[in-house]
Design an enzyme around this catalytic site. Structure first.
Site, short mmCIF file in Angstrom:
data_model
loop_
_atom_site.label_atom_id
_atom_site.label_comp_id
_atom_site.label_asym_id
_atom_site.label_seq_id
_atom_site.Cartn_x
_atom_site.Cartn_y
_atom_site.Cartn_z
N ASP A 92 0.83 -1.19 0.05
CA ASP A 92 -0.01 -0.03 0.03
C ASP A 92 0.88 1.27 -0.05
O ASP A 92 2.10 1.25 0.28
CB ASP A 92 -0.85 -0.04 1.03
CG ASP A 92 -1.64 1.29 1.51
OD1 ASP A 92 -2.44 1.81 0.62
OD2 ASP A 92 -1.46 1.74 2.50
N ASP A 94 -0.29 5.22 1.00
CA ASP A 94 -0.56 6.13 1.92
C ASP A 94 -0.53 5.49 3.22
O ASP A 94 -1.13 4.37 3.44
CB ASP A 94 -2.05 6.76 1.79
CG ASP A 94 -2.09 7.70 0.42
OD1 ASP A 94 -1.23 8.47 0.18
OD2 ASP A 94 -3.03 7.50 -0.26
N SER A 204 -2.70 1.16 -4.27
CA SER A 204 -2.98 2.54 -3.56
C SER A 204 -4.52 2.81 -3.96
O SER A 204 -5.10 2.56 -5.25
CB SER A 204 -2.08 3.52 -3.81
OG SER A 204 -2.78 4.70 -3.29
N LYS A 254 -8.79 -3.21 -2.87
CA LYS A 254 -7.62 -3.36 -3.85
C LYS A 254 -7.36 -4.91 -3.90
O LYS A 254 -7.05 -5.71 -3.08
CB LYS A 254 -6.54 -2.61 -2.89
CG LYS A 254 -6.67 -1.31 -3.01
CD LYS A 254 -5.48 -0.45 -2.16
CE LYS A 254 -5.44 -0.93 -0.74
NZ LYS A 254 -4.43 -0.09 0.11
#
Length: 356
Positions: A92, A94, A204, A254
């Site tokens: 990932d 962030d 992301s 995701k």
């Protein structure tokens, strides 16, 4: 339950084995650390009235919880025996590759750093964040219900970006003025992996074009082994956003089925030399090191027929309420916005031979 404290650098060189399967907490803090429902190394009872975030400085300390040491040992051995040619990294962006706290304040996300050049729309997007973010991090909302809320949030935010006339020039300026910082050790991790041609898929829920600009401005170099799977923008000839490509990716959906949206980072940065693995060859790398800050990030490896997966979670917020669920979900859990050095050490172990 009594959980053991050790120094962080001993994690890979000596990971405690436990026949009872109990968790191990490894801390780099020299002074005794207090944490709810955990005992310090002196076996002094914890002050139950203080919350985790009150007791732990989010910018200075680093702890990692190892829920099942024996299982982690077995996974490390399995990946090492297969060799690093079978390994890939799924991460990932962030609050995983980037820091959750920056200079004592909440760091910005690839969505949050955007300033459209239109204050009215910036305010509207902030209002959406203020409403939906508490729902995102709430441990009491069922996953199915939360997924619908996240789809709703992302859809409204993307519509505002289009309606507000976002330009690519605004993205460049936003990144330049942003408060977004990579965790210590991320560059070293990327360099280690690039030297061994180990692919890194950055999955992301943010914005691919913004992530590419962050990498360009903050790291000042490209990495040929990195691909980005994220929400990608489509701009018109004047550089204004007109639409988004493909399915919306949010924090809870995701997965590897979005691999067709991945674009080699070096193509975006104008560096076309070096190896370029397509989706099919990446999927042949059936050992996975997964990095995320959200339980939903575990779905990033869905669709990949992996043999062994080590999952690393960064628990940055709501620590006291969420630790139990993270401990059940991940093989290692970094608390308190820890650096990436432990992951660098882990990867070096995964790529080493028995004689090293």
């Amino acid at each position: 339950m009594v959980l053991t404290f050790l120094t962080l650098h001993t994690l890979m060189s000596y990971l405690p084995r436990s026949s009872s399967g109990s968790s191990v907490i490894i801390s780099s803090i020299i002074k005794p650390v207090r944490f709810p429902r955990v005992w310090c190394c002196t076996h002094t009872p914890i002050n139950q009235t203080q919350t985790a975030m009150e007791q732990l400085d989010p910018s200075n300390s680093s702890q990692v919880v190892v829920p099942h040491p024996d299982l982690l040992h077995a996974k490390i051995s399995s990946i090492r025996m297969a060799g690093h040619s079978k390994l890939q990294i799924i991460a990932d962006f962030d609050a995983t590759l980037t820091k959750y706290w920056v200079n004592g304040c909440r760091g910005q996300s690839s969505h949050g750093l955007l300033q459209q050049g239109n204050p009215e729309y910036d305010v509207k997007r902030q209002e959406l964040y203020d409403y939906y973010h508490p729902l995102e991090i709430s441990p009491s909302i069922p996953i199915e219900e939360k997924a619908k809320l996240m789809e709703e949030w992302w859809g409204k935010t993307h519509a505002l970006l289009i309606e507000g006339g976002l330009s690519y020039d605004a993205i460049k300026k936003s990144v330049a003025n942003s408060m977004i910082t990579f965790r210590e050790g991320v560059v070293e991790l990327f360099e280690f992996l690039e030297a061994r041609d180990i692919p890194v898929l950055i999955f992301s829920a943010g914005l691919a074009d913004v992530i590419e600009e962050v990498l360009r401005q903050k790291l000042h170099r490209s990495f040929k082994n990195i691909k980005i799977v994220s929400n990608r923008m489509i701009f018109d000839g004047d550089g204004h956003l007109v639409s988004f490509k493909g399915k919306t990716i949010h924090v809870l959906n995701k997965n590897e089925h979005a691999l067709d949206m991945a674009g080699p980072l070096h193509d975006q940065l104008g560096d076309s030399d070096g190896p370029n693995e397509d989706g099919a060859s990446v999927k042949k790398r059936t050992n996975v090191l997964l990095l995320g800050d959200h339980i939903g990030d575990l779905g990033m490896s869905d669709g990949l027929d992996y043999e062994t997966r080590i999952s690393v979670g960064f628990l940055n917020d709501n620590v006291e309420k969420s630790l139990d669920s993270y401990r059940k979900a991940f093989d290692l859990v970094y608390l308190n916005d820890g650096p990436m050095w432990g992951v660098v050490k882990l990867v070096s172990q995964l790529c080493s031979t028995e004689g090293d």
